[in-house]
Scaffold this active site. Structure first.
Site, PDB file in Angstrom:
ATOM      1  N   CYS A  73       0.564  -1.075  -0.230  1.00 20.18           N
ATOM      2  CA  CYS A  73      -0.023  -0.195  -0.018  1.00 20.18           C
ATOM      3  C   CYS A  73       0.686   1.424  -0.050  1.00 20.18           C
ATOM      4  CB  CYS A  73      -0.976  -0.352   1.574  1.00 20.18           C
ATOM      5  SG  CYS A  73      -2.085   1.354   1.011  1.00 20.18           S
ATOM      6  N   HIS A 107      31.572 -23.121 -21.611  1.00 20.16           N
ATOM      7  CA  HIS A 107      33.394 -23.098 -21.288  1.00 20.16           C
ATOM      8  C   HIS A 107      32.723 -23.918 -21.106  1.00 20.16           C
ATOM      9  CE1 HIS A 107      31.371 -24.007 -17.004  1.00 20.16           C
ATOM     10  NE2 HIS A 107      30.807 -22.336 -16.856  1.00 20.16           N
ATOM     11  N   CYS A 151      24.064   4.777   2.567  1.00 17.93           N
ATOM     12  CA  CYS A 151      24.584   4.650   3.374  1.00 17.93           C
ATOM     13  C   CYS A 151      25.443   3.453   3.746  1.00 17.93           C
ATOM     14  CB  CYS A 151      24.371   4.525   5.210  1.00 17.93           C
ATOM     15  SG  CYS A 151      23.128   3.856   5.789  1.00 17.93           S
ATOM     16  N   HIS A 182      27.002  -4.434  13.457  1.00 20.59           N
ATOM     17  CA  HIS A 182      27.862  -4.326  14.207  1.00 20.59           C
ATOM     18  C   HIS A 182      27.161  -2.851  14.655  1.00 20.59           C
ATOM     19  CE1 HIS A 182      30.141  -4.762  10.156  1.00 20.59           C
ATOM     20  NE2 HIS A 182      29.986  -3.625  10.105  1.00 20.59           N
TER      21      HIS A 182
END
Lengths: 217, 527
Positions: free
Chosen positions: B185, B278, B323, B346
């Site tokens: 919402c 590959h 940040c 942290h």
């Protein structure tokens, strides 16, 4: 009219009419999509009396994508970069909702100044300072507010022997002087002491050798 | 998700040839996947007694893990409904406008349609903005665009009303810009999720965006399931199912090169995104090699300096602002951009990430001098690798040349069109073998020296010699006199080259299964 333009115009007008919130939004040039918002530093904080300006960019898909904001005025705050003014705030990222406005976002920034979140820092060094010594942090934040945001200098502050560079880094003049006397460059001493967070309760924990070692690098 | 659950869902294609270097896989169209999704939705619908849209939301919330959903749902249905955005939390901030609807059990999303409002005679909304909420349903001003001429509004069951235009712009922005299928919402802090029906109604006039939304649902389902992969070719909507390559450990013993049903050229590796083919090297070694080769390239530099890999799901992440507290878009893992450690650590100890790490720098210097010594060795392999890649790229040019040659042959000799096809076949074979050869150099670079490596290099040498000879044959100037002999020679050589290529691929694949290959450095997945 384009929905984005209508919305932004209305927001700017609303802000102009609202005298109580003390938040203002001005146009930078003629584009309504690049603005400068400003508000006063909240009372009872080191930012009191300062005037803070915020760069506002309205993205193409506003209001469905968040507005881009960063501080123009330098701020010493754990969630604001002391270098770039970048802000760490959830509503500017994932928690954005289209019902939020420029005014409400600016008010959120103002309240961010009241209540820093040092555990979610934008500027780790500033946050470190905040966590180690609150009083020293407050002093530095105050010094930045006086220097950059035009906050009035308090009388008792003037009496102290203030060295601009040292105060800016939130350090003690005596500490800097001591290491400078050992023959190191003053700027380097300030840099190292700031990095090591040589403040308050940390001072006895960091040995002089450790500092000299850093200085010699 | 369990692999065996899907084994029963998909018909496995049995490949008669059973070559070791080929992998069993199946191609599914978007409609096929939608059917599988529908089956899951129906299952949940039946077991939990909810409507299809709610079942879809619940499944998406649990990344299509039915077992986990059922377990949690049986445990605490209310909590699951709240977490999945189907019901409002008990004490959620409510807008003053309307009473909150009861929310026990899965709620159906109600929709206020235009038809409804126009039926009751609400034609034009009142122009003023009313700040305290007044219960006056006619006076609707959308809180987002402030357009007071709007009379059409929509709301999820939380009753946060916004005009249809804004809903449309919001969903379009979510779907188009963010590639997001989880649409909440628009109200601040409201976590209610829009049902598929609601999204469809909002996008009524934008079928393209609705299509994209459905594609995102399918993509989310596919990415939740390890035995499925979306075809990486641009705008391809096919999915490949390859249960045998679903686990990471299987990638050390096989190279799962698959092809989707859209086109035979949509060839890709199921295990990685390094190269579309590959073989014969496994993904881990190919990845090592590519990282090494691209270390100096600009792109690699850019990726290296601007992106990091999520330490949980390995998605490449570019940090474009904000940040250092990162949340992975894909797996929602929270980590620190500086040290890449989990963010949870942290809370108290974040300062360790900006500390200068002496040991790391010493290690880096050591590694540097070592790498200088091994540079020569590396260049040996790299030059050959790059040479084959370059030659394989030039095959486009070779094609054009060969075509011309084939026309020439038809004119100068009495060979028919079908008889000159040997040239095209030879070119195809050459470019195929060059791809194999290219990767054998990556393999040889990492192979530990010893008998096994020598045998490998013998096979490689035989193939390379044969390919070069064939290459020379098809590029030499045409002499009408010798066309019949040339045809014989080229045909023979093509068969020989084909055989040599198979030997290399087969033997390498067998070696992986037997664990015969030893690496000269640690490779992801190997001990």
């Amino acid at each position: 009219m384009d929905a984005r333009l209508r919305r932004v115009n209305k927001e700017i007008a609303d802000c102009k009419n609202d005298k109580t919130s003390k938040v203002s939004i001005e146009l930078v040039d003629n584009s309504p999509y690049h603005l400068v918002g400003s508000f006063d530093g909240p009372e009872g904080t080191p930012y009191e009396g300062g005037h803070y300006e915020v760069d506002i960019i309205i993205p193409e898909s506003y209001p469905f994508q968040p507005v881009k904001m960063k501080f123009i005025t330098k701020v010493y705050h754990p969630n604001v970069s002391s270098q770039s003014g970048a802000i760490c705030l959830d509503i500017l990222k994932d928690a954005w909702s289209p019902v939020l406005t420029l005014k409400s976002t600016l008010i959120s920034l103002q309240s961010l100044l009241c209540s820093p979140e040092p555990n979610d820092p934008q500027d780790a060094e500033v946050a470190k300072h905040y966590m180690t010594s609150r009083s020293s942090f407050d002093e530095t934040a105050r010094y930045w507010a006086v220097t950059y945001a035009g906050a009035p200098r308090k009388s008792e502050q003037g009496s102290k022997d203030v060295d601009a560079e040292v105060a800016m880094a939130g350090l003690e003049k005596a500490h800097v002087d001591r290491f400078e006397a050992l023959g190191f460059e003053r700027a380097k001493v300030i840099d190292v002491l700031r990095r090591l967070n040589y403040r308050g309760a940390n001072v006895p924990k960091i040995s002089e050798d450790r500092i000299v070692e850093e200085l010699l690098k | 998700m369990d692999v065996d659950v899907f084994d029963t869902d998909y018909k496995m294609t049995a490949r008669g040839r059973g070559k070791l270097y080929e992998v069993d896989h199946d191609s599914l169209s978007q409609a096929d996947i939608e059917r599988v999704m529908q089956k899951d939705v129906d299952h949940i619908k039946g077991v939990l007694d909810v409507d299809g849209d709610s079942a879809s939301i619940l499944l998406r919330h649990f990344n299509w893990n039915k077992e986990k959903l059922l377990e949690k749902y049986m445990d605490n249905a209310t909590a699951v409904n709240e977490a999945a955005g189907l019901a409002l939390p008990e004490r959620s901030p409510q807008p003053g406008r309307s009473p909150r609807p009861q929310s026990t059990g899965p709620t159906r999303t109600t929709r206020r349609s235009t038809a409804e409002s126009s039926k009751s005679g609400k034609t034009k909304a009142i122009l003023e903005r009313i700040s305290p909420p007044v219960e006056e349903p006619q006076s609707f001003v959308c809180g987002i665009c402030f357009d007071d001429s709007q009379t059409k509004y929509l709301a999820l069951s939380c009753e946060h009303r916004f005009c249809t235009e804004c809903w449309n712009a919001y969903i379009t922005s979510k779907v188009r810009t963010e590639a997001e299928q989880w649409i909440t919402c628009m109200a601040d802090g409201c976590s209610l999720v829009a049902s598929n029906l609601f999204v469809q109604q909002c996008l009524k006039k934008h079928p393209k965006t609705w299509e994209r939304f459905q594609e995102l649902l399918v993509r989310h389902f596919v990415s939740s399931n390890h035995s499925l992969k979306y075809c990486p070719y641009p705008s391809c909507t096919y999915t490949v199912s390859c249960p045998s390559a679903a686990s990471k450990s299987s990638l050390t013993s096989m190279v799962p090169i698959v092809t989707c049903g859209a086109s035979a050229s949509h060839k890709f590796c199921f295990g990685c995104a390094i190269d579309n083919d590959h073989r014969p090297v496994v993904c881990g070694v190919a990845k090592l090699w590519m990282q090494k080769c691209q270390d100096d390239s600009e792109t690699a530099n850019w990726i290296k300096s601007n992106t990091k890999e999520c330490s949980k799901c390995q998605s490449t992440i570019e940090k474009n602002g904000g940040c250092n507290h990162m949340t992975c878009k894909k797996c929602k893992y929270e980590f620190c951009w500086v040290c890449m450690g989990p963010w949870s650590e942290h809370g108290t100890a974040w300062y360790s990430c900006n500390r200068y790490d002496e040991k790391a720098s010493v290690d880096a210097r050591d590694a540097q001098s070592k790498s200088r010594a091994s540079l020569e060795r590396y260049l040996h392999y790299y030059n050959r690798w790059a040479n084959h890649e370059q030659s394989a790229k030039l095959s486009v040019e070779l094609y054009a040349k060969t075509e011309k040659k084939m026309e020439e042959m038809q004119m100068t000799s009495d060979l028919t069109w079908i008889e000159v096809q040997f040239m095209k076949k030879a070119v195809d074979e050459v470019s195929k073998c060059r791809t194999t050869l290219k990767w054998t150099y990556a393999m040889a670079y990492y192979l530990d020296s010893g008998n096994q490596k020598e045998l490998f290099e013998d096979n490689q040498r035989d193939l390379e010699r044969a390919v070069e000879e064939l290459s020379e044959l098809i590029e030499q100037p045409l002499d009408p006199e010798v066309v019949p002999t040339l045809r014989q020679k080229v045909t023979d050589k093509t068969v020989y080259v084909q055989k040599r290529n198979e030997i290399v691929l087969e033997d390498t694949a067998k070696g992986f299964l037997e664990g015969r290959w030893q690496w000269n450095q640690s490779v992801e997945g190997f001990d």
